[in-house]
Design a protein around this motif. Structure first.
Motif, PDB file in Angstrom:
ATOM      1  N   LEU A  68      44.199  39.192  33.510  1.00  0.00           N
ATOM      2  CA  LEU A  68      44.439  39.205  34.952  1.00  0.00           C
ATOM      3  C   LEU A  68      43.625  40.349  35.560  1.00  0.00           C
ATOM      4  CD1 LEU A  68      46.062  38.023  37.358  1.00  0.00           C
ATOM      5  CD2 LEU A  68      47.776  39.788  36.914  1.00  0.00           C
ATOM      6  N   LEU A  69      42.392  40.034  35.930  1.00  0.00           N
ATOM      7  CA  LEU A  69      41.443  41.027  36.416  1.00  0.00           C
ATOM      8  C   LEU A  69      40.766  40.522  37.687  1.00  0.00           C
ATOM      9  CD1 LEU A  69      39.686  41.709  32.988  1.00  0.00           C
ATOM     10  CD2 LEU A  69      41.332  43.238  34.080  1.00  0.00           C
ATOM     11  N   PHE A  70      40.256  41.433  38.482  1.00  0.00           N
ATOM     12  CA  PHE A  70      39.450  41.034  39.635  1.00  0.00           C
ATOM     13  C   PHE A  70      38.093  40.535  39.153  1.00  0.00           C
ATOM     14  CE2 PHE A  70      42.227  44.140  41.923  1.00  0.00           C
ATOM     15  CZ  PHE A  70      42.755  43.241  42.843  1.00  0.00           C
ATOM     16  N   ASP A  71      37.693  39.393  39.683  1.00  0.00           N
ATOM     17  CA  ASP A  71      36.409  38.777  39.362  1.00  0.00           C
ATOM     18  C   ASP A  71      35.608  38.724  40.661  1.00  0.00           C
ATOM     19  OD1 ASP A  71      34.414  37.502  37.963  1.00  0.00           O
ATOM     20  OD2 ASP A  71      35.352  35.523  38.036  1.00  0.00           O
ATOM     21  N   VAL A  72      34.569  39.550  40.775  1.00  0.00           N
ATOM     22  CA  VAL A  72      33.857  39.710  42.039  1.00  0.00           C
ATOM     23  C   VAL A  72      32.615  38.820  42.091  1.00  0.00           C
ATOM     24  CG1 VAL A  72      32.702  41.336  43.583  1.00  0.00           C
ATOM     25  CG2 VAL A  72      34.705  42.065  42.266  1.00  0.00           C
ATOM     26  N   VAL A  73      32.498  38.092  43.204  1.00  0.00           N
ATOM     27  CA  VAL A  73      31.346  37.232  43.468  1.00  0.00           C
ATOM     28  C   VAL A  73      30.646  37.750  44.719  1.00  0.00           C
ATOM     29  CG1 VAL A  73      30.588  34.878  43.997  1.00  0.00           C
ATOM     30  CG2 VAL A  73      32.554  35.247  42.478  1.00  0.00           C
ATOM     31  N   LEU A  74      29.329  37.870  44.653  1.00  0.00           N
ATOM     32  CA  LEU A  74      28.560  38.322  45.807  1.00  0.00           C
ATOM     33  C   LEU A  74      27.965  37.109  46.513  1.00  0.00           C
ATOM     34  CD1 LEU A  74      27.976  41.207  46.859  1.00  0.00           C
ATOM     35  CD2 LEU A  74      25.703  40.993  45.858  1.00  0.00           C
ATOM     36  N   ILE A  75      28.275  36.958  47.797  1.00  0.00           N
ATOM     37  CA  ILE A  75      27.810  35.820  48.592  1.00  0.00           C
ATOM     38  C   ILE A  75      26.681  36.271  49.514  1.00  0.00           C
ATOM     39  CG2 ILE A  75      28.454  34.071  50.285  1.00  0.00           C
ATOM     40  CD1 ILE A  75      29.901  33.628  47.709  1.00  0.00           C
ATOM     41  N   THR A  76      25.545  35.590  49.449  1.00  0.00           N
ATOM     42  CA  THR A  76      24.407  35.939  50.290  1.00  0.00           C
ATOM     43  C   THR A  76      24.015  34.748  51.157  1.00  0.00           C
ATOM     44  OG1 THR A  76      23.556  37.500  48.648  1.00  0.00           O
ATOM     45  CG2 THR A  76      22.015  36.744  50.320  1.00  0.00           C
ATOM     46  N   SER A 181      49.841  33.002  47.479  1.00  0.00           N
ATOM     47  CA  SER A 181      49.332  32.893  46.109  1.00  0.00           C
ATOM     48  C   SER A 181      48.615  34.182  45.704  1.00  0.00           C
ATOM     49  CB  SER A 181      48.372  31.701  46.005  1.00  0.00           C
ATOM     50  OG  SER A 181      47.769  31.649  44.726  1.00  0.00           O
ATOM     51  N   PHE A 182      47.825  34.724  46.619  1.00  0.00           N
ATOM     52  CA  PHE A 182      47.107  35.959  46.328  1.00  0.00           C
ATOM     53  C   PHE A 182      48.070  37.132  46.186  1.00  0.00           C
ATOM     54  CE2 PHE A 182      44.638  39.706  47.801  1.00  0.00           C
ATOM     55  CZ  PHE A 182      43.680  39.717  46.800  1.00  0.00           C
ATOM     56  N   TRP A 183      49.076  37.194  47.080  1.00  0.00           N
ATOM     57  CA  TRP A 183      50.075  38.268  46.983  1.00  0.00           C
ATOM     58  C   TRP A 183      50.760  38.259  45.621  1.00  0.00           C
ATOM     59  CZ3 TRP A 183      53.040  36.736  52.055  1.00  0.00           C
ATOM     60  CH2 TRP A 183      52.194  36.929  53.147  1.00  0.00           C
ATOM     61  N   ALA A 184      51.083  37.052  45.140  1.00  0.00           N
ATOM     62  CA  ALA A 184      51.774  36.942  43.854  1.00  0.00           C
ATOM     63  C   ALA A 184      50.930  37.537  42.731  1.00  0.00           C
ATOM     64  CB  ALA A 184      52.104  35.480  43.562  1.00  0.00           C
ATOM     65  N   GLN A 185      49.615  37.313  42.796  1.00  0.00           N
ATOM     66  CA  GLN A 185      48.736  37.873  41.769  1.00  0.00           C
ATOM     67  C   GLN A 185      48.654  39.393  41.883  1.00  0.00           C
ATOM     68  OE1 GLN A 185      45.487  35.175  42.915  1.00  0.00           O
ATOM     69  NE2 GLN A 185      45.381  34.546  40.769  1.00  0.00           N
ATOM     70  N   LEU A 186      48.587  39.886  43.122  1.00  0.00           N
ATOM     71  CA  LEU A 186      48.588  41.338  43.313  1.00  0.00           C
ATOM     72  C   LEU A 186      49.884  41.950  42.776  1.00  0.00           C
ATOM     73  CD1 LEU A 186      47.124  41.955  46.902  1.00  0.00           C
ATOM     74  CD2 LEU A 186      45.958  42.127  44.698  1.00  0.00           C
ATOM     75  N   GLY A 187      51.000  41.277  43.058  1.00  0.00           N
ATOM     76  CA  GLY A 187      52.283  41.769  42.579  1.00  0.00           C
ATOM     77  C   GLY A 187      52.352  41.808  41.067  1.00  0.00           C
ATOM     78  N   GLU A 188      51.762  40.802  40.421  1.00  0.00           N
ATOM     79  CA  GLU A 188      51.752  40.774  38.959  1.00  0.00           C
ATOM     80  C   GLU A 188      50.913  41.924  38.410  1.00  0.00           C
ATOM     81  OE1 GLU A 188      50.807  37.654  35.290  1.00  0.00           O
ATOM     82  OE2 GLU A 188      50.726  36.952  37.372  1.00  0.00           O
ATOM     83  N   MET A 189      49.788  42.200  39.064  1.00  0.00           N
ATOM     84  CA  MET A 189      48.980  43.361  38.661  1.00  0.00           C
ATOM     85  C   MET A 189      49.772  44.656  38.837  1.00  0.00           C
ATOM     86  SD  MET A 189      45.154  42.805  40.192  1.00  0.00           S
ATOM     87  CE  MET A 189      43.985  41.656  39.470  1.00  0.00           C
ATOM     88  N   GLN A 190      50.454  44.750  39.981  1.00  0.00           N
ATOM     89  CA  GLN A 190      51.213  45.958  40.305  1.00  0.00           C
ATOM     90  C   GLN A 190      52.246  46.281  39.235  1.00  0.00           C
ATOM     91  OE1 GLN A 190      53.986  45.550  43.580  1.00  0.00           O
ATOM     92  NE2 GLN A 190      53.348  47.527  44.433  1.00  0.00           N
TER      93      GLN A 190
END
Length: 254
Positions: A68-76, A181-190
């Motif tokens: 459970l990690l942040f996966d960063v994508v760069l959009i150009t 959905s995003f909050w739930a993932q942040l909460g799991e990280m927390q």
């Protein structure tokens, strides 16, 4: 037209578990203002990226097998930067940024690049881009110059609790589902960290209503798994002064 380049310098994240965050290259790099001909200067989102990386580092320190990690994508979407795609990749390597993929698209097709990469949070300095993504159900946040001043040792997120008073249109409901959905993932990280030693800080801010409104928003977040570290009820006061003190990396509508 949309095409994607995988960053071979970075270990790719688990597609089923990673939290995919897309950031526009205009927010990360300033064209033509770097340390050399092939390196861009840093933009407003640079400290934000470092904070995301810090969370990943701490998660892996706690558990080397963490997925459970942040996966960063760069959009150009900027045509000039697309013509200098090698500079973007060189700049990423120069600054040690953990960006998994580089996506290049026209301004008309950038939503497709978000959808193709299952983006859960889109960050941009362009209000129109943020609005377009939100209308398609992609959780979005607008970045400003203040982000460049934020510290990078802790990811600070502000939840704005005033969205609950807005009418429930189909667009709003789609955006709210994406947000929850995003909050739930942040909460799991927390929950991976102790209260006194966390690389994540969540702040609730309500501009309107009284204590009951603030408590209601706090309970909504708690039901999604997010525990608030700080809460502020402004009761109609301007939020600019408190935001300048809190220095959040981005603000999400609750």
């Amino acid at each position: 037209m949309v095409f994607t380049i995988q960053n071979t310098d970075v270990k790719q994240k688990d597609a089923d578990r990673a939290v995919v965050v897309a950031i526009t290259s205009r927010a990360v790099f300033e064209s033509g203002a770097g340390d050399g001909d092939d390196v861009y200067g840093v933009g407003v989102a640079f400290q934000l990226l470092k904070a995301l990386q810090r969370v990943n580092e701490r998660l892996l320190e706690e558990n080397p097998a963490e997925s459970l990690l942040f996966d960063v994508v760069l959009i150009t979407t900027d045509s000039q930067q697309q013509q200098q795609s090698s500079n973007i990749i060189s700049s990423t390597r120069h600054y040690g940024l953990e960006i998994s993929r580089f996506c290049f698209s026209s301004e008309e097709d950038f939503i497709e690049s978000l959808q193709n990469n299952n983006v859960q949070l889109f960050l941009t300095t362009d209000k129109n881009e943020a609005s377009q993504a939100s209308q398609k159900g992609v959780l979005s946040a607008l970045l400003d110059q203040q982000v460049a001043l934020c510290p990078s040792d802790q990811l600070r997120v502000v939840f704005c609790g005033d969205a609950a008073i807005q009418p429930d249109t189909d667009t709003m409901l789609a955006s709210r589902r994406a947000a929850q959905s995003f909050w739930a993932q942040l909460g799991e990280m927390q929950r991976r960290f102790s209260l006194n030693d966390s690389p994540l800080c969540f702040v609730l801010l309500t501009s309107h209503g009284g204590r009951e409104s603030c408590v209601g928003s706090m309970l909504t977040l708690h039901s999604s798994g997010v525990s608030v570290d700080e809460a502020y009820c402004l009761a109609g006061a301007p939020r600019g002064p408190i935001l300048s003190l809190l220095q959040p990396h981005f603000m999400l509508e609750e």
